[in-house]
Scaffold this active site. Structure first.
Site, PDB file in Angstrom:
ATOM      1  N   GLY A   1       0.664   3.372  -1.061  1.00 17.54           N
ATOM      2  CA  GLY A   1       1.021   3.365   0.354  1.00 17.54           C
ATOM      3  C   GLY A   1       2.372   3.994   0.610  1.00 17.54           C
TER       4      GLY A   1
ATOM      5  N   ARG B   1       3.290  -0.862 -14.382  1.00 23.49           N
ATOM      6  CA  ARG B   1       4.448  -1.138 -13.517  1.00 23.49           C
ATOM      7  C   ARG B   1       5.588  -1.808 -14.279  1.00 23.49           C
ATOM      8  NH1 ARG B   1       1.556  -2.833  -7.753  1.00 23.49           N
ATOM      9  NH2 ARG B   1       1.216  -0.672  -7.111  1.00 23.49           N
TER      10      ARG B   1
ATOM     11  N   GLY C   1      -3.751   5.356  -5.371  1.00 26.06           N
ATOM     12  CA  GLY C   1      -4.456   4.467  -6.306  1.00 26.06           C
ATOM     13  C   GLY C   1      -5.578   5.091  -7.091  1.00 26.06           C
TER      14      GLY C   1
ATOM     15  N   LYS D   1     -12.037   9.236   3.192  1.00 27.87           N
ATOM     16  CA  LYS D   1     -11.891   9.357   4.645  1.00 27.87           C
ATOM     17  C   LYS D   1     -10.802  10.328   5.078  1.00 27.87           C
ATOM     18  CE  LYS D   1     -13.667   4.814   5.826  1.00 27.87           C
ATOM     19  NZ  LYS D   1     -13.359   3.494   6.390  1.00 27.87           N
TER      20      LYS D   1
END
Length: 395
Positions: free
Chosen positions: A376, A35, A353, A197
């Site tokens: 996100g 980052r 991620g 999921k």
């Protein structure tokens, strides 16, 4: 879309919202500099113009002021990467900060203390945002990882820079890459969705069905689709309450002419462990007491074939428990296929991620077109949502 290339920063102080929420070890040393490196081009552009940079970021999830979450812990690492000795001030608002900013010379960089030491940051407090705005002449948002949050430093602060706000190079590139996949994509477009999921990817799937030609579903989420179609999945992860939804997604895909590709075989294990006994089985017939932990060899060939035909590829989520060597082959094969397609001229975007961790771990980061820095935020853009941090600059 205004970027920092639309401004000259000579004798100006750029107030840059960066995403320096980096992992630290027990000795408070930075363990992943991705980052920081991603923000470097934006910072250098300001300095090369003859301006100075004031950097603000959050780090971790502090409850009040906590030493281990102080941004002073990353100052040396940021200095090393940018190539300039970075200064630090022990707060992010107030007289001490305003004095440090006023004394900042052209070519210098200053990091403010952790924004989240103030609860007003997450609350999107306007007074706090106004105080932050006193720390620069031009506001630059370069923090894609927090663009989906309506926090004081990412969305509210822009109000105080009506004609002096823009995107940094990283955030502009993120938006451009996602729009390339979702908008003006070269066909065929393939989306690869993995992870554990279905529930976390429902809105993404529904939003991208109009934009893709092929949808590869792998990883733990595939078992919900298999069981919904009458398959026996043994002890594999499965969201029984999402089976109707899985069938509805397959129906929607068929109606829209999207070809869905599910695994046909899996590497099954008798325990969730690297040392478990394993066998390759048909995904519709996983024995009782066994669980699917990686894509099988036939699946790897099938997925690779689809990817090889693709011109635009979105990859979000691994197809196995790649963190364990015994179950990493499917994700590695997938990475090879995406890298080969990219070498043949396809545009490939990797985000989320786990996928990002996988492409780094297996050396694919430089073999794909773009690796997104925001999990996100990227998912919310794929879901078709408007991100507050992006909208604030566009308004």
């Amino acid at each position: 879309m205004k970027t920092i290339n639309d401004f000259n920063f000579e004798n100006k102080k750029a107030l840059i919202r960066v995403d320096f929420n980096v992992p630290l070890d027990d000795a408070l040393q930075v363990t992943d500099v991705t980052r920081i490196e991603a923000a470097k081009p934006t910072i250098l552009k300001v300095l090369e113009d003859g301006g100075s940079a004031v950097l603000m970021s959050h780090l971790g999830r502090p409850k009040g002021v906590e030493e281990k979450f102080s941004l002073k812990n990353i100052v040396d690492k940021v200095s090393d990467i940018i190539g300039v000795q970075v200064k630090f001030v022990n707060d992010c608002i107030g007289e001490e900060v305003e004095e440090a900013v006023a004394n900042l010379q052209n070519g210098e960089v200053l990091i403010l203390e952790n924004l989240r030491f103030y609860p007003e940051e997450k609350a999107g407090d306007k007074t706090f945002a106004e105080k932050l705005s006193k720390n620069g002449d031009i506001y630059v948002n370069d923090a894609f990882g927090t663009a989906h949050r309506a926090h004081a430093s990412t969305a509210i602060i822009a109000e105080f820079f009506p004609d002096r706000k823009c995107f940094g190079l990283l955030l502009a590139k993120e938006i451009e890459s996602l729009e390339k996949v979702l908008g003006s994509s070269e066909k065929p477009v393939t989306a690869i969705l993995g992870g554990s999921k279905v529930s976390s990817k429902i809105t993404v799937i529904e939003n991208i069905l109009d934009k893709v030609d092929h949808l590869i579903i792998g990883g733990g989420m595939s078992f919900t689709f298999i069981k919904a179609q009458g398959g026996e999945v043994g002890n594999s992860i499965c969201e029984d309450d999402k089976m109707d939804l899985a069938l509805s997604i397959l129906k929607q895909a068929e109606e829209k002419g999207v070809k869905v590709h599910l695994p046909v075989d899996v590497v099954a294990a008798d325990d969730f462990s690297n040392d478990a006994n394993t066998q390759v089985v048909d995904i519709y017939h996983i024995p009782e007491g066994w669980e699917g932990l990686d894509a099988g060899p036939k699946t790897n060939i099938g997925f690779s074939f689809v990817i090889a035909q693709s011109k635009t590829i979105l990859w979000n989520g691994p197809v196995g428990v790649f963190e364990m060597k015994a179950f990493s082959k499917g994700t590695i094969e997938l990475g090879n296929a995406v890298a080969d397609a990219t070498a043949d001229g396809a545009f490939s975007l990797v985000g989320g991620g786990d996928s990002v961790a996988a492409v780094k771990q297996f050396g694919f980061a430089n073999k794909v077109s773009y690796v997104s820095t925001g999990g996100g935020a990227m998912l919310e853009m794929l879901e078709g949502k408007t991100l507050p941090g992006i909208q604030a600059i566009l308004d």
